[in-house]
Design a protein around this motif. Structure first.
Motif, PDB file in Angstrom:
ATOM      1  N   GLU A  75      14.095   0.751 -13.022  1.00 55.98           N
ATOM      2  CA  GLU A  75      13.995  -0.620 -13.518  1.00 55.98           C
ATOM      3  C   GLU A  75      14.503  -1.627 -12.487  1.00 55.98           C
ATOM      4  O   GLU A  75      13.873  -2.649 -12.234  1.00 55.98           O
ATOM      5  CB  GLU A  75      14.785  -0.767 -14.822  1.00 55.98           C
ATOM      6  CG  GLU A  75      14.725  -2.153 -15.395  1.00 55.98           C
ATOM      7  CD  GLU A  75      15.516  -2.278 -16.692  1.00 55.98           C
ATOM      8  OE1 GLU A  75      15.337  -3.304 -17.362  1.00 55.98           O
ATOM      9  OE2 GLU A  75      16.304  -1.370 -17.024  1.00 55.98           O
ATOM     10  N   ARG A  76      15.620  -1.326 -11.854  1.00 60.84           N
ATOM     11  CA  ARG A  76      16.176  -2.233 -10.838  1.00 60.84           C
ATOM     12  C   ARG A  76      15.278  -2.281  -9.601  1.00 60.84           C
ATOM     13  O   ARG A  76      15.077  -3.334  -9.013  1.00 60.84           O
ATOM     14  CB  ARG A  76      17.598  -1.791 -10.466  1.00 60.84           C
ATOM     15  CG  ARG A  76      18.258  -2.712  -9.496  1.00 60.84           C
ATOM     16  CD  ARG A  76      18.557  -4.080 -10.116  1.00 60.84           C
ATOM     17  NE  ARG A  76      19.235  -4.898  -9.140  1.00 60.84           N
ATOM     18  CZ  ARG A  76      18.906  -6.147  -8.844  1.00 60.84           C
ATOM     19  NH1 ARG A  76      17.924  -6.746  -9.483  1.00 60.84           N
ATOM     20  NH2 ARG A  76      19.560  -6.811  -7.940  1.00 60.84           N
ATOM     21  N   LEU A  77      14.744  -1.144  -9.217  1.00 58.95           N
ATOM     22  CA  LEU A  77      13.824  -1.076  -8.084  1.00 58.95           C
ATOM     23  C   LEU A  77      12.596  -1.953  -8.350  1.00 58.95           C
ATOM     24  O   LEU A  77      12.186  -2.742  -7.503  1.00 58.95           O
ATOM     25  CB  LEU A  77      13.409   0.379  -7.864  1.00 58.95           C
ATOM     26  CG  LEU A  77      12.483   0.708  -6.710  1.00 58.95           C
ATOM     27  CD1 LEU A  77      13.109   0.339  -5.376  1.00 58.95           C
ATOM     28  CD2 LEU A  77      12.148   2.192  -6.730  1.00 58.95           C
ATOM     29  N   THR A  78      12.058  -1.858  -9.542  1.00 57.30           N
ATOM     30  CA  THR A  78      10.898  -2.672  -9.921  1.00 57.30           C
ATOM     31  C   THR A  78      11.257  -4.146  -9.957  1.00 57.30           C
ATOM     32  O   THR A  78      10.494  -4.994  -9.477  1.00 57.30           O
ATOM     33  CB  THR A  78      10.343  -2.214 -11.285  1.00 57.30           C
ATOM     34  OG1 THR A  78      10.022  -0.818 -11.198  1.00 57.30           O
ATOM     35  CG2 THR A  78       9.098  -2.981 -11.667  1.00 57.30           C
ATOM     36  N   ASN A 122      -1.106  -0.951  -6.291  1.00 58.35           N
ATOM     37  CA  ASN A 122      -0.846   0.414  -5.813  1.00 58.35           C
ATOM     38  C   ASN A 122       0.657   0.689  -5.750  1.00 58.35           C
ATOM     39  O   ASN A 122       1.103   1.789  -6.074  1.00 58.35           O
ATOM     40  CB  ASN A 122      -1.479   0.637  -4.440  1.00 58.35           C
ATOM     41  CG  ASN A 122      -2.980   0.569  -4.492  1.00 58.35           C
ATOM     42  OD1 ASN A 122      -3.611   1.098  -5.402  1.00 58.35           O
ATOM     43  ND2 ASN A 122      -3.579  -0.102  -3.520  1.00 58.35           N
ATOM     44  N   VAL A 123       1.425  -0.307  -5.328  1.00 55.76           N
ATOM     45  CA  VAL A 123       2.885  -0.143  -5.287  1.00 55.76           C
ATOM     46  C   VAL A 123       3.421  -0.038  -6.711  1.00 55.76           C
ATOM     47  O   VAL A 123       4.263   0.817  -7.001  1.00 55.76           O
ATOM     48  CB  VAL A 123       3.564  -1.307  -4.527  1.00 55.76           C
ATOM     49  CG1 VAL A 123       5.078  -1.213  -4.641  1.00 55.76           C
ATOM     50  CG2 VAL A 123       3.141  -1.309  -3.066  1.00 55.76           C
ATOM     51  N   LEU A 124       2.924  -0.869  -7.611  1.00 58.47           N
ATOM     52  CA  LEU A 124       3.362  -0.794  -9.011  1.00 58.47           C
ATOM     53  C   LEU A 124       3.066   0.575  -9.607  1.00 58.47           C
ATOM     54  O   LEU A 124       3.875   1.123 -10.354  1.00 58.47           O
ATOM     55  CB  LEU A 124       2.693  -1.890  -9.841  1.00 58.47           C
ATOM     56  CG  LEU A 124       3.173  -3.311  -9.563  1.00 58.47           C
ATOM     57  CD1 LEU A 124       2.366  -4.307 -10.385  1.00 58.47           C
ATOM     58  CD2 LEU A 124       4.656  -3.451  -9.856  1.00 58.47           C
ATOM     59  N   ALA A 125       1.922   1.140  -9.271  1.00 53.31           N
ATOM     60  CA  ALA A 125       1.569   2.470  -9.769  1.00 53.31           C
ATOM     61  C   ALA A 125       2.554   3.522  -9.259  1.00 53.31           C
ATOM     62  O   ALA A 125       2.969   4.410 -10.011  1.00 53.31           O
ATOM     63  CB  ALA A 125       0.145   2.826  -9.356  1.00 53.31           C
ATOM     64  N   VAL A 126       2.945   3.419  -7.981  1.00 59.15           N
ATOM     65  CA  VAL A 126       3.928   4.349  -7.419  1.00 59.15           C
ATOM     66  C   VAL A 126       5.260   4.193  -8.155  1.00 59.15           C
ATOM     67  O   VAL A 126       5.880   5.187  -8.556  1.00 59.15           O
ATOM     68  CB  VAL A 126       4.118   4.117  -5.904  1.00 59.15           C
ATOM     69  CG1 VAL A 126       5.327   4.887  -5.369  1.00 59.15           C
ATOM     70  CG2 VAL A 126       2.863   4.511  -5.140  1.00 59.15           C
ATOM     71  N   MET A 146       0.840  -1.170   0.000  1.00 60.64           N
ATOM     72  CA  MET A 146       0.000   0.000   0.000  1.00 60.64           C
ATOM     73  C   MET A 146       0.888   1.237   0.000  1.00 60.64           C
ATOM     74  O   MET A 146       1.875   1.315   0.693  1.00 60.64           O
ATOM     75  CB  MET A 146      -0.915  -0.004   1.220  1.00 60.64           C
ATOM     76  CG  MET A 146      -1.704   1.279   1.352  1.00 60.64           C
ATOM     77  SD  MET A 146      -2.704   1.348   2.843  1.00 60.64           S
ATOM     78  CE  MET A 146      -3.918   0.142   2.444  1.00 60.64           C
ATOM     79  N   SER A 147       0.522   2.222  -0.758  1.00 61.13           N
ATOM     80  CA  SER A 147       1.261   3.462  -0.864  1.00 61.13           C
ATOM     81  C   SER A 147       1.025   4.330   0.369  1.00 61.13           C
ATOM     82  O   SER A 147      -0.041   4.306   0.957  1.00 61.13           O
ATOM     83  CB  SER A 147       0.803   4.195  -2.125  1.00 61.13           C
ATOM     84  OG  SER A 147       1.372   5.451  -2.200  1.00 61.13           O
ATOM     85  N   LYS A 148       2.034   5.095   0.734  1.00 60.67           N
ATOM     86  CA  LYS A 148       1.902   6.009   1.868  1.00 60.67           C
ATOM     87  C   LYS A 148       2.268   7.410   1.420  1.00 60.67           C
ATOM     88  O   LYS A 148       3.131   7.599   0.592  1.00 60.67           O
ATOM     89  CB  LYS A 148       2.840   5.609   3.006  1.00 60.67           C
ATOM     90  CG  LYS A 148       2.444   4.385   3.748  1.00 60.67           C
ATOM     91  CD  LYS A 148       3.357   4.229   4.936  1.00 60.67           C
ATOM     92  CE  LYS A 148       2.975   3.040   5.772  1.00 60.67           C
ATOM     93  NZ  LYS A 148       3.819   2.911   6.941  1.00 60.67           N
ATOM     94  N   MET A 149       1.645   8.390   2.007  1.00 64.43           N
ATOM     95  CA  MET A 149       1.978   9.782   1.759  1.00 64.43           C
ATOM     96  C   MET A 149       2.703  10.310   2.994  1.00 64.43           C
ATOM     97  O   MET A 149       2.439   9.868   4.107  1.00 64.43           O
ATOM     98  CB  MET A 149       0.706  10.604   1.521  1.00 64.43           C
ATOM     99  CG  MET A 149      -0.046  10.176   0.285  1.00 64.43           C
ATOM    100  SD  MET A 149       0.910  10.323  -1.224  1.00 64.43           S
ATOM    101  CE  MET A 149       1.073  12.081  -1.340  1.00 64.43           C
ATOM    102  N   PRO A 150       3.624  11.287   2.809  1.00 61.82           N
ATOM    103  CA  PRO A 150       4.308  11.852   3.964  1.00 61.82           C
ATOM    104  C   PRO A 150       3.306  12.447   4.950  1.00 61.82           C
ATOM    105  O   PRO A 150       2.306  13.039   4.571  1.00 61.82           O
ATOM    106  CB  PRO A 150       5.198  12.944   3.354  1.00 61.82           C
ATOM    107  CG  PRO A 150       5.377  12.524   1.937  1.00 61.82           C
ATOM    108  CD  PRO A 150       4.101  11.823   1.561  1.00 61.82           C
ATOM    109  N   LEU A 151       3.580  12.264   6.219  1.00 60.12           N
ATOM    110  CA  LEU A 151       2.712  12.759   7.267  1.00 60.12           C
ATOM    111  C   LEU A 151       3.235  14.083   7.797  1.00 60.12           C
ATOM    112  O   LEU A 151       4.434  14.311   7.864  1.00 60.12           O
ATOM    113  CB  LEU A 151       2.659  11.741   8.419  1.00 60.12           C
ATOM    114  CG  LEU A 151       2.214  10.340   8.062  1.00 60.12           C
ATOM    115  CD1 LEU A 151       2.406   9.424   9.254  1.00 60.12           C
ATOM    116  CD2 LEU A 151       0.763  10.343   7.616  1.00 60.12           C
ATOM    117  N   SER A 152       2.320  14.958   8.200  1.00 58.42           N
ATOM    118  CA  SER A 152       2.704  16.200   8.821  1.00 58.42           C
ATOM    119  C   SER A 152       3.439  15.872  10.124  1.00 58.42           C
ATOM    120  O   SER A 152       2.975  15.066  10.917  1.00 58.42           O
ATOM    121  CB  SER A 152       1.462  17.030   9.106  1.00 58.42           C
ATOM    122  OG  SER A 152       1.811  18.186   9.814  1.00 58.42           O
TER     123      SER A 152
END
Length: 100
Positions: A65-68, A81-85, A1-7
């Protein structure tokens, strides 16, 4: 699951609430943008500090590419969702204000 930076999130890469988490593979593996702004880092949770999860760098990468490839290799269940990120990242980490 993707995460956004938190305040108010942490600026320490090893902290569970690090501000630059890009995606989480599973509860024990995540991708961050390194604090120096030079690379992406795949981290694993490797214990606790002060009762909170502690994260340690496992792979340091500049190429998407290596990260994927590593995501496909080490993830038991592929999360769209991770693939989309990952697909939204530039081909090469831009570094500190780099042009690539």
């Amino acid at each position: 699951m993707s995460k956004m930076p938190l305040s108010g999130a942490s600026h320490r890469e090893s902290d569970d609430d690090y501000a630059k988490v890009l995606a989480t593979f599973d509860p024990n593996c995540r991708i961050i943008d390194g604090k120096c702004g030079l690379q992406w880092i795949i981290q694993r949770q490797d214990g606790q500090r002060a009762g909170r999860p502690r994260w340690t760098g496992w792979h340091y990468l500049r190429r998407r590419e290596r990260l994927t490839d590593l995501y496909w290799q080490f993830c038991d269940v592929v999360d769209p969702n991770v693939l989309a990120v990952l697909q939204q990242l530039p081909e090469i980490h831009p570094g500190r204000g780099g042009t690539k």
